[in-house]
Design an enzyme around this catalytic site. Structure first.
Site, PDB file in Angstrom:
ATOM      1  CD1 TRP A 130      -2.323   1.636   0.130  1.00 49.45           C
ATOM      2  CD2 TRP A 130      -1.649   1.947   2.843  1.00 49.45           C
ATOM      3  NE1 TRP A 130      -3.209   2.715   1.203  1.00 49.45           N
ATOM      4  CE2 TRP A 130      -2.798   2.811   2.621  1.00 49.45           C
ATOM      5  CE3 TRP A 130      -1.348   1.515   4.505  1.00 49.45           C
ATOM      6  CZ2 TRP A 130      -3.645   4.046   3.289  1.00 49.45           C
ATOM      7  CZ3 TRP A 130      -1.993   2.771   4.588  1.00 49.45           C
ATOM      8  CH2 TRP A 130      -3.002   3.117   4.772  1.00 49.45           C
ATOM      9  CG  ASP A 211      -2.998  -2.830   6.712  1.00 47.36           C
ATOM     10  OD1 ASP A 211      -4.319  -2.724   7.324  1.00 47.36           O
ATOM     11  OD2 ASP A 211      -2.526  -2.206   6.519  1.00 47.36           O
ATOM     12  CE  LYS A 246     -10.813   0.431   2.184  1.00 51.51           C
ATOM     13  NZ  LYS A 246      -9.287   0.940   3.058  1.00 51.51           N
TER      14      LYS A 246
END
Ligand code: LMR
Length: 399
Positions: A130, A211, A246
């Site tokens: 990311w 993560d 999300k």
């Protein structure tokens, strides 16, 4: 202090949204930032979230400060969500959770906490990772190194090189792993590969930092825990950064969590007191609203069932869009085998588009894709699919 400064570069992901908003082209397409979109290109508020918010509004009695680590019931919901209710680490009270403003703050709080006790450690991130990972850990003062992950030739995982590299990470270093739905590639580890990573972590003695930003977007809430559970079984200590951007669609409410798992309950309590300090000197205590939504939903069986249905619908929509996209590329005569897109997990596809092709699509077609070729699959809709495929066909002619 402020004169004659060179402007900082725009953010690699969020900067794209700004540029897209300012683009007057009516055909513009934003495949940049990772937000869910439905078939009409909207990012709706989940009905379970709307209902929970109505309930919170009608029953809330105070806006007083939250505890530094957030509400205890939120911590419990997060722990049960990531590990599963009744997990031995929870029974042994080895986990502590802080409510953080989003997954990014969870990573940063974790980084600040680790810097205190492992000031000379390096943080290892996957190549690629990311776009914000390196910045977060470098801002906390860490040297960031990379382990191999993605093989551009197979468009899959380069597990042999990954595990070899992880087997050479020094004890006491920190290894950042994507629990599921790897961002940006969409390429995940199998259960067997997670077991091997967990064995290496335990033999070498490096600290896993997971993560976990997309739980429920891969194969399901429980299925997506596979990697975390393997690591918790093998390693006495680890950190997990969760995001509810999300899976609850709470992007703008900045709702996340940092969970610390220690070897025993006393160590967890003592270590977590330092996490609290890292929070207090940063943002003091978390914004309540998103956490209240999550607790209201997860604490009520009927609300939870509704939310799980909405989450499954988002996951299935993206999976269908992947297949539709692969078929449409073939229909448009785009050369190449794109079946890998349908195999990837989560919101993103590492499309294989080069930076020059990404630039062509942005400059001449107003199609916004993150550098490196990451596409937000959820941004593909019936109304932009043909334009997108035709434009990609043109872009692929560029080398
Ligand atoms: C993304 O990767 O697009 C999301 O996680 C949003 C962000 O903060 O970059």
């Amino acid at each position: 202090m402020f004169s004659d400064r060179t402007p900082a570069p725009p953010d690699a992901i969020l900067g794209l949204t700004e540029a897209w908003k300012n683009d007057p082209n009516p055909s513009k397409v934003n495949l940049g930032v990772g937000v869910f979109k439905d078939e009409k290109g909207r990012t709706p508020i989940l009905q379970s979230v709307k209902d929970a918010e109505a309930h919170i509004l009608s029953t809330a009695t105070t806006k007083s400060y939250m505890p530094i680590a957030g509400a205890p019931e939120y911590a419990q919901h997060v722990q049960e969500m990531i590990l599963g209710a009744g997990h031995p680490a929870l029974v042994a009270k080895r986990a502590r959770t802080a409510h953080t403003p989003g997954g990014t703050a969870a990573l940063r709080v974790g980084a600040d906490f680790l810097k205190k006790f492992a000031p000379n450690a390096s943080v290892w991130v996957s190549s690629p990772t990311w776009a914000n990972h390196k910045g977060v850990f470098q801002s906390a003062g860490f040297a960031v190194k990379e382990y191999p992950y993605y093989d551009p030739l197979t468009k899959g995982l380069d597990f042999a090189r990954m595990i070899e590299s992880l087997a050479n990470v020094p004890a006491g270093d920190i290894v950042l792993l994507h629990a599921c739905c790897h961002n940006p590639t969409g390429v995940d580890l199998s259960a067997q590969q997670w077991q091997e990573v967990a064995a290496v972590a335990s033999q070498r003695g490096w600290l896993p930092f997971l993560d976990f930003a997309y739980q429920g977007y891969g194969d399901g809430l429980a299925e997506d825990r596979t990697g975390l559970l393997a690591l918790v079984d093998a390693c006495p200590e680890l950190l997990v950064a969760s995001s509810f951007s999300k899976n609850f669609g709470l992007y703008q409410d900045r709702t996340g969590a940092l969970t610390l798992i220690a070897a025993d309950s006393a160590s967890a309590t003592a270590s977590f007191s330092h996490v609290a300090i890292a929070i207090r000197v940063n943002y003091s205590n978390p914004p309540a609203h998103g956490g209240l939504i999550v607790s209201t939903i997860l604490g009520d069986p009927a609300r939870r069932v509704k939310w799980e249905g909405e989450l499954a619908a988002m996951r299935e929509h993206i999976a269908r869009t992947r297949t539709t996209f692969v078929q449409a590329l073939a229909t448009h005569g785009v050369p190449g085998d794109f079946s890998f897109i349908a195999r990837q997990k989560g919101m993103f596809s590492f499309s294989g588009l080069s930076d020059a092709q990404v630039k062509f699509l942005r400059d001449t077609k107003s199609i916004y894709i993150v550098g490196g070729g990451r596409i937000n699959v959820a941004g593909i809709t019936p109304s932009n699919l043909d334009y997108l495929c035709a434009s990609i066909r043109e872009a692929l002619a560029i080398r």
